[in-house]
Scaffold this motif. Structure first.
Motif, PDB file in Angstrom:
ATOM      1  N   ASN A  34       0.822  -1.209   0.000  1.00  0.00           N
ATOM      2  CA  ASN A  34       0.000   0.000   0.000  1.00  0.00           C
ATOM      3  C   ASN A  34       0.856   1.259   0.000  1.00  0.00           C
ATOM      4  O   ASN A  34       0.508   2.259  -0.651  1.00  0.00           O
ATOM      5  N   ILE A  35       1.981   1.237   0.703  1.00  0.00           N
ATOM      6  CA  ILE A  35       2.912   2.368   0.638  1.00  0.00           C
ATOM      7  C   ILE A  35       3.465   2.491  -0.778  1.00  0.00           C
ATOM      8  O   ILE A  35       3.540   3.598  -1.340  1.00  0.00           O
ATOM      9  N   ALA A  36       3.856   1.357  -1.368  1.00  0.00           N
ATOM     10  CA  ALA A  36       4.374   1.397  -2.737  1.00  0.00           C
ATOM     11  C   ALA A  36       3.340   1.952  -3.700  1.00  0.00           C
ATOM     12  O   ALA A  36       3.670   2.726  -4.614  1.00  0.00           O
ATOM     13  N   GLY A  37       2.069   1.586  -3.518  1.00  0.00           N
ATOM     14  CA  GLY A  37       1.016   2.112  -4.384  1.00  0.00           C
ATOM     15  C   GLY A  37       0.892   3.615  -4.304  1.00  0.00           C
ATOM     16  O   GLY A  37       0.728   4.303  -5.324  1.00  0.00           O
ATOM     17  N   VAL A  38       0.997   4.161  -3.087  1.00  0.00           N
ATOM     18  CA  VAL A  38       0.943   5.617  -2.911  1.00  0.00           C
ATOM     19  C   VAL A  38       2.150   6.282  -3.563  1.00  0.00           C
ATOM     20  O   VAL A  38       2.017   7.295  -4.283  1.00  0.00           O
ATOM     21  N   LEU A  39       3.344   5.737  -3.343  1.00  0.00           N
ATOM     22  CA  LEU A  39       4.551   6.341  -3.912  1.00  0.00           C
ATOM     23  C   LEU A  39       4.554   6.269  -5.438  1.00  0.00           C
ATOM     24  O   LEU A  39       5.031   7.203  -6.112  1.00  0.00           O
ATOM     25  N   ILE A  40       4.003   5.202  -6.003  1.00  0.00           N
ATOM     26  CA  ILE A  40       3.914   5.099  -7.464  1.00  0.00           C
ATOM     27  C   ILE A  40       2.987   6.172  -8.016  1.00  0.00           C
ATOM     28  O   ILE A  40       3.294   6.828  -9.024  1.00  0.00           O
ATOM     29  N   ASP A  41       1.845   6.387  -7.367  1.00  0.00           N
ATOM     30  CA  ASP A  41       0.919   7.430  -7.828  1.00  0.00           C
ATOM     31  C   ASP A  41       1.560   8.813  -7.747  1.00  0.00           C
ATOM     32  O   ASP A  41       1.322   9.673  -8.606  1.00  0.00           O
ATOM     33  N   VAL A  42       2.384   9.040  -6.728  1.00  0.00           N
ATOM     34  CA  VAL A  42       3.101  10.310  -6.620  1.00  0.00           C
ATOM     35  C   VAL A  42       4.170  10.405  -7.707  1.00  0.00           C
ATOM     36  O   VAL A  42       4.319  11.443  -8.373  1.00  0.00           O
ATOM     37  N   GLY A  43       4.898   9.333  -7.919  1.00  0.00           N
ATOM     38  CA  GLY A  43       5.975   9.337  -8.911  1.00  0.00           C
ATOM     39  C   GLY A  43       5.494   9.559 -10.329  1.00  0.00           C
ATOM     40  O   GLY A  43       6.202  10.172 -11.147  1.00  0.00           O
TER      41      GLY A  43
END
Length: 282
Positions: free
Chosen positions: A197-206
């Motif tokens: 879930n953290i990775a999903g948030v960081l991907i959306d930001v990236g």
């Protein structure tokens, strides 16, 4: 005698770590192999259970046995009886008070992303492909909002059984190597699906879908509905466990990034409901 082992596995062919009736699991394969080496039933305890499709490069387990075997025999005997997608890396006797899960001070996961227009033909089950360009700087800015001790309710699966949503996140490193991107996350412990879930948030930001400050907003909401999508399991690796030095177990150099004070706390103080630890710049 209590034995500790280091194990790696390709999770793409498993329904997860834990025994499940009628489904192939890592625990089942290891217990069958170890039982044949020990010539007696063996039950193992791991440092952290992984979901279906999640891999491990440094899983740690322990088991008790009456069989007297050299470490070399445990390693080679087990590997000769294991399928090719599971391997024992090392084995060593440990004191009776060692516990693969409860003795751990910190855990490290790595999320691996292939950031290019085409998916990989060779490692399609070992990494997650993101087709849109990822910008490292905003991902690092977003990750900084998550450092320290927080209520991570927005990043836990709805079925998570942990009694407390509080975790202490020591660091998040976001690095690019060519068309690969690594997200390394270290915490005292993790909630179910927390890393994905953290990775999903960081991907959306990236990718620019969300601003960097969105990570803070998601965290403060304390509601899973406020978060982004759960990233796929393919790119996730259980990559390391940090134990007190007295146990003499192999240690990944990434734990050199831990704050010095974090390494002084006892395992009991760093279990699921961790005490507060000094902040870290990450």
């Amino acid at each position: 005698m209590r034995i500790a082992m280091g194990v790696e596995y390709d999770g793409s062919g498993f329904a997860g770590w834990q025994w499940q009736p009628g489904r192939r699991t890592v625990q089942e394969e290891l217990e069958k192999a170890l039982g044949r080496v020990a010539d007696e039933p063996v039950r193992i305890v791991c440092a952290g259970r992984t979901d279906a499709g999640v891999h491990a490069t440094a899983q740690v387990l322990h088991f008790d046995t009456g069989a007297a075997r050299r470490p070399y025999s445990w390693v080679m005997g087990s590997n000769s009886r294991l399928p090719p997608d599971v391997r024992v890396l090392w084995a060593t006797p440990v004191p009776d008070d060692f516990h693969a899960r409860a003795s751990a001070i910190a855990r490290h996961y790595r999320y691996v992303i292939l950031n290019r227009g085409m998916a990989s033909a060779l490692r399609r089950r070992q990494l997650t492909t993101v087709h849109l360009p990822l910008a490292v700087a905003p991902m690092r800015e977003a990750a900084a909002h998550l450092l320290g001790e927080h209520d991570f309710s927005s990043f836990r699966a709805q079925g998570c059984q942990s009694r407390s949503p509080n975790r202490y996140l020591h660091f998040i490193h976001v690095e690019r190597e060519g068309d690969r991107m690594h997200i390394d996350i270290c915490a005292n412990a993790f909630l179910h699906h927390m890393v994905r879930n953290i990775a999903g948030v960081l991907i959306d930001v990236g990718t620019g879908r969300q601003p960097a400050d969105w990570a803070r907003q998601v965290l403060e909401a304390r509601d899973r509905a406020a978060g982004g999508v759960t990233a796929p399991p393919d790119g996730l690796y259980f990559a390391g466990i940090h134990y007190p030095a007295a146990f003499g177990l192999p240690r990944h150099p990434i734990f050199d990034h831990l704050p010095a004070d974090a390494r002084r706390y006892s395992p009991a103080e760093c279990r699921e409901n961790s005490i507060s630890l000094p902040s870290n710049s990450g």
